[in-house]
Design an enzyme around this catalytic site. Structure first.
Site, short mmCIF file in Angstrom:
data_model
loop_
_atom_site.label_atom_id
_atom_site.label_comp_id
_atom_site.label_asym_id
_atom_site.label_seq_id
_atom_site.Cartn_x
_atom_site.Cartn_y
_atom_site.Cartn_z
N TYR A 198 62.23 74.45 26.02
CA TYR A 198 63.49 74.30 26.77
C TYR A 198 63.22 73.82 28.20
CZ TYR A 198 62.26 78.85 28.76
OH TYR A 198 61.61 79.88 29.40
N ASP A 199 62.00 73.36 28.46
CA ASP A 199 61.70 72.79 29.78
C ASP A 199 61.10 71.40 29.63
OD1 ASP A 199 61.71 72.89 32.55
OD2 ASP A 199 59.68 73.67 32.67
N LEU A 200 61.51 70.71 28.57
CA LEU A 200 61.01 69.35 28.35
C LEU A 200 61.83 68.42 29.25
CD1 LEU A 200 60.54 67.76 24.82
CD2 LEU A 200 61.02 66.47 26.86
#
Ligand SMILES: Nc1ncnc2c1ncn2[C@@H]1O[C@H](COP(=O)(O)OP(=O)(O)O)[C@@H](O)[C@H]1O
Ligand SMILES: [Mg+2]
Length: 247
Positions: A146-148
């Site tokens: 979820y931090d791409l």
């Protein structure tokens, strides 16, 4: 080289160019090694060795001068979305689940909203909490980064683009798109706007559009409050733009 949490130093293992990454200690750092091991170099940087007690990772060396941040936004969205889907694989349940994340959010969002001066309409926070409960109880079981974001996709040799610095949960890949909208939002708006890029993202990552919109609202409200807590000035405005577009 460094970001917010890691210090990255070019090193060699015999002749092989690698980097040593040492991180600030937190839960996300401990799951980074497990996630990279699970992906085994497929779409992500290859983990060569790790030393959990030292929060140290030995990684294959990529080209730190070339990231998706410098690629035209339409192509960058397409590449990042495909990678998001590729990285969403089934894994054993050693990772934090979105079920737990959403339970926490339901408690903390209203408190943080008060704490940071009620920066958005109350109904947005209420809607985010309701959606978080619904989505959390019905979420999937895939590994999701979820931090791409664009700066963490670097040029590689084995594959043209590889993801570094993942932060993961177990759940829906739809949870992982919000940061692809708030990072480079100005570029997105200049090249056809949120409608066009959201559609591209959904298609390239084969996502459920309704779930993607709902998760994005939850993530924007959460990130908006976090951004205020650490004194970021532009990101709250970007989140407001996205929430206004969603609602
Ligand atoms: N495997 C790698 N090869 C080359 N450069 C890297 C590699 N991993 C990270 N970097 C560089 O170091 C920076 C910080 O690393 P990152 O893992 O993103 O840490 P942080 O958690 O601090 O953001 C990246 O933005 C990139 O420029
Ligand atoms: Mg980073």
């Amino acid at each position: 080289m460094h970001g917010y949490l890691g210090l990255v130093i070019p090193v060699r293992r015999v002749e092989e160019p690698c980097v040593l990454k040492v991180s600030w200690t937190d839960e996300a750092a401990s799951s980074e090694a497990m996630a990279l091991a699970a992906w085994n170099g497929q779409g992500a940087v290859r983990l060569l060795a790790s030393q959990p007690a030292l929060w140290a990772l030995l990684l294959e060396r990529l080209d730190h001068r070339r990231s998706l941040n410098d690629v035209e936004i339409v192509e960058a969205v397409e590449v990042a979305s495909r990678l998001l889907r590729r990285l969403s694989i089934p894994v054993p349940s050693d990772f934090r689940s979105l079920r737990l994340v959403t339970q926490d959010l339901c408690h903390t969002l209203p408190q943080r909203w008060e704490q940071y001066g009620r920066p958005m309409p109350q109904r947005w926070v209420e809607q985010a909490c309701e959606l978080a409960v619904q989505l959390g109880t019905s979420c999937g079981n895939l590994l999701v980064n979820y931090d791409l974001h664009y700066a963490d996709v670097l040029r590689g040799k084995r594959e043209p683009w590889l993801v570094v610095d993942p932060k993961v949960v177990i759940g829906d890949p739809e949870f992982g798109i919000a940061q692809l909208l708030w990072c480079r939002l100005e570029d997105i708006e200049a090249k056809g706007g949120l409608d066009r890029h959201f559609r591209m993202l959904i298609e390239a990552a084969t996502l459920d559009p309704v779930r993607a919109r709902s998760w994005t609202l939850v993530r924007c409200v959460d990130y908006w409050l976090w951004a205020l807590s650490v004194g970021l000035t532009h990101d709250p405005d970007r989140c407001e733009t996205i929430v206004n577009w969603l609602i």
